[in-house]
Design a protein around this motif. Structure first.
Motif, mmCIF file in Angstrom:
data_model
loop_
_atom_site.group_PDB
_atom_site.id
_atom_site.type_symbol
_atom_site.label_atom_id
_atom_site.label_comp_id
_atom_site.label_asym_id
_atom_site.label_seq_id
_atom_site.Cartn_x
_atom_site.Cartn_y
_atom_site.Cartn_z
ATOM 1 N N GLY A 251 0.816 -1.217 0.000
ATOM 2 C CA GLY A 251 0.000 0.000 0.000
ATOM 3 C C GLY A 251 0.842 1.256 0.000
ATOM 4 O O GLY A 251 0.566 2.211 -0.750
ATOM 5 N N GLU A 275 -7.632 -6.435 3.877
ATOM 6 C CA GLU A 275 -8.280 -5.118 3.977
ATOM 7 C C GLU A 275 -7.296 -4.029 4.383
ATOM 8 O O GLU A 275 -7.518 -2.853 4.124
ATOM 9 C CB GLU A 275 -9.437 -5.197 4.966
ATOM 10 N N ILE A 278 -6.152 -1.797 1.459
ATOM 11 C CA ILE A 278 -7.050 -0.699 1.070
ATOM 12 C C ILE A 278 -7.013 0.411 2.112
ATOM 13 O O ILE A 278 -7.006 1.605 1.784
ATOM 14 C CB ILE A 278 -8.474 -1.242 0.890
ATOM 15 N N GLU A 286 -6.610 2.488 -5.853
ATOM 16 C CA GLU A 286 -7.729 2.318 -6.777
ATOM 17 C C GLU A 286 -7.196 1.841 -8.134
ATOM 18 O O GLU A 286 -6.248 2.405 -8.677
ATOM 19 C CB GLU A 286 -8.485 3.633 -6.966
ATOM 20 N N ILE A 379 -9.210 -3.317 -7.217
ATOM 21 C CA ILE A 379 -9.765 -2.449 -6.179
ATOM 22 C C ILE A 379 -10.533 -1.308 -6.845
ATOM 23 O O ILE A 379 -9.990 -0.576 -7.678
ATOM 24 C CB ILE A 379 -8.662 -1.897 -5.266
ATOM 25 N N GLY A 382 -12.827 1.416 -3.133
ATOM 26 C CA GLY A 382 -12.432 0.930 -1.821
ATOM 27 C C GLY A 382 -12.816 -0.493 -1.524
ATOM 28 O O GLY A 382 -12.828 -0.897 -0.351
ATOM 29 N N GLU A 383 -13.088 -1.296 -2.554
ATOM 30 C CA GLU A 383 -13.458 -2.695 -2.353
ATOM 31 C C GLU A 383 -12.769 -3.574 -3.388
ATOM 32 O O GLU A 383 -12.448 -3.110 -4.486
ATOM 33 C CB GLU A 383 -14.985 -2.873 -2.476
#
Length: 388
Positions: A251, A275, A278, A286, A379, A382-383
């Motif tokens: 990330g 998770e 994200i 994204e 992604i 946000g999912e």
């Protein structure tokens, strides 16, 4: 005193002694009965199983998710009566992603003793502790270890995911054929080299066979600044960067790359697919393409029930770590329940046949390896959204 009186006194004395003797034996029998009653009413000895994973530090999301999946499996089994009436006790150890700490943790679990160990959660820790486990009859069932270095060996090591050689080609095919990548750079976390080297090597072979080029392969460890790493990754002007690292570093590295180039395509391996990726990556992740061991759109009733129970118990998504640890723990519990008196647990695992997983069945080959698909997602908003 006349003779008759003496005889009466002697008779009374004998009678008294006999009565005392009978009373003594009654007391002994009463004590024995109490001991037997206490023994029969004492709770049965628990079946102890261990869990080993990184519960602290940068990759704690993986270890915590795995531990929680194991806890849920144990709690559900205890609600159904445990194993043959015996409760199950889970003993969790933190390996801190340090080989020496992991070995010490395994030694403590062996000393308890435990019947089986669920874990570890990374390939590097598995490489460190498998020789130690092989000196015992205690199986090690890994939820997320995929290094090729442990494939095809007759030992105490089992896993509920496939080694990288059996699934990485799927990522290479997607990036080349569907997403149009031709020149990529691979960025690998050397702190879990047993995993990242396997993944990178298999990806490179598959991608090059399709016609692509790996223009650079960059390794990093604790002392490397991610800003410098991002600059190096873009130096050869690739059209894609594939990051093989944990969720935290992936990330943060994506953020650094996006500051320098917003057009380059970005992807990551299964290790990062929690998770936490994200949460830390935010807007920068994204569009990131992510491989993972869980089909998040799966509608299997067993998976939906597991996910609901996990979220109610722990208030967060299980992700792939929670799912695979839940499966690994249930595999261990099923084998313990079906084990015959003459069998070791390893023999019971191999003889059981097909185990029921929350998303897919699990069947071990003679060396404790199995098949499990990998799923590709992107992604969006946000999912994790599955790629068709």
């Amino acid at each position: 005193m006349d003779r008759k009186a003496e005889l009466r006194m002697d008779a009374q004395s004998v009678t008294g002694c006999a009565a005392q003797g009978r009373s003594h034996w009654r007391q002994l029998l009463l004590v024995a009965a109490c001991v037997l009653a206490t023994s029969s009413c004492a709770p049965p000895e628990p079946v102890r199983i261990g869990f080993l994973g990184g519960l602290s530090g940068r990759v704690a999301d993986l270890g915590i998710g795995g531990r929680n999946g194991a806890i849920l499996a144990v709690e559900q089994r205890n609600q159904r009566g445990g194993i043959n009436g015996r409760p199950i006790e889970l003993i969790a150890e933190d390996d801190q992603q340090d080989p020496e700490v992991a070995k010490q943790a395994v030694a403590r679990l062996i000393a308890r003793p435990v019947e089986v160990i669920i874990g570890p959660m990374t390939s590097a820790m598995a490489i460190a502790v498998v020789p130690q486990i092989n000196a015992t009859t205690i199986p090690l069932i890994a939820p997320t270890v995929t290094t090729n270095a442990l494939t095809g060996i007759d030992d105490q090591f089992f896993r509920v995911v496939a080694p990288t050689a059996r699934h990485v080609f799927k990522s290479a095919d997607l990036h080349y054929r569907r997403l149009g990548m031709r020149r990529v750079v691979l960025v690998c976390d050397l702190r879990n080299k047993a995993y990242t080297a396997s993944w990178a090597g298999d990806f490179r072979r598959a991608f090059v066979a399709l016609g692509g080029t790996v223009s650079d392969e960059i390794g990093f460890a604790d002392d490397d600044a991610l800003s410098v790493l991002a600059t190096r990754a873009l130096a050869s002007r690739p059209d894609g960067v594939v990051i093989i690292a944990n969720s935290v570093d992936t990330g943060l590295l994506v953020q650094q790359i996006r500051l320098r180039n917003r057009q380059v395509r970005l992807a990551t391996a299964e290790w990062a697919a929690t998770e936490r990726l994200i949460e830390l990556g935010g807007q920068a992740v994204e569009g990131l393409v992510v491989a993972q061991y869980v089909d998040r759109q799966n509608r299997n009733p067993a998976y939906l029930a597991f996910r609901k129970a996990y979220r109610e118990r722990f208030a967060h998504e299980p992700g792939f770590a929670g799912l695979t640890a839940f499966d690994a723990t249930n595999v261990a519990l099923d084998a313990l329940a079906s084990r015959q008196k003459h069998q070791t647990l390893k023999q019971a695992l191999l003889a059981h046949g097909e185990f029921v997983g929350a998303q897919s069945p699990i069947r071990f080959d003679a060396n404790g390896d199995t098949e499990r698909d990998t799923f590709l997602s992107r992604i969006h908003d946000g999912e994790f959204q599955s790629l068709p």
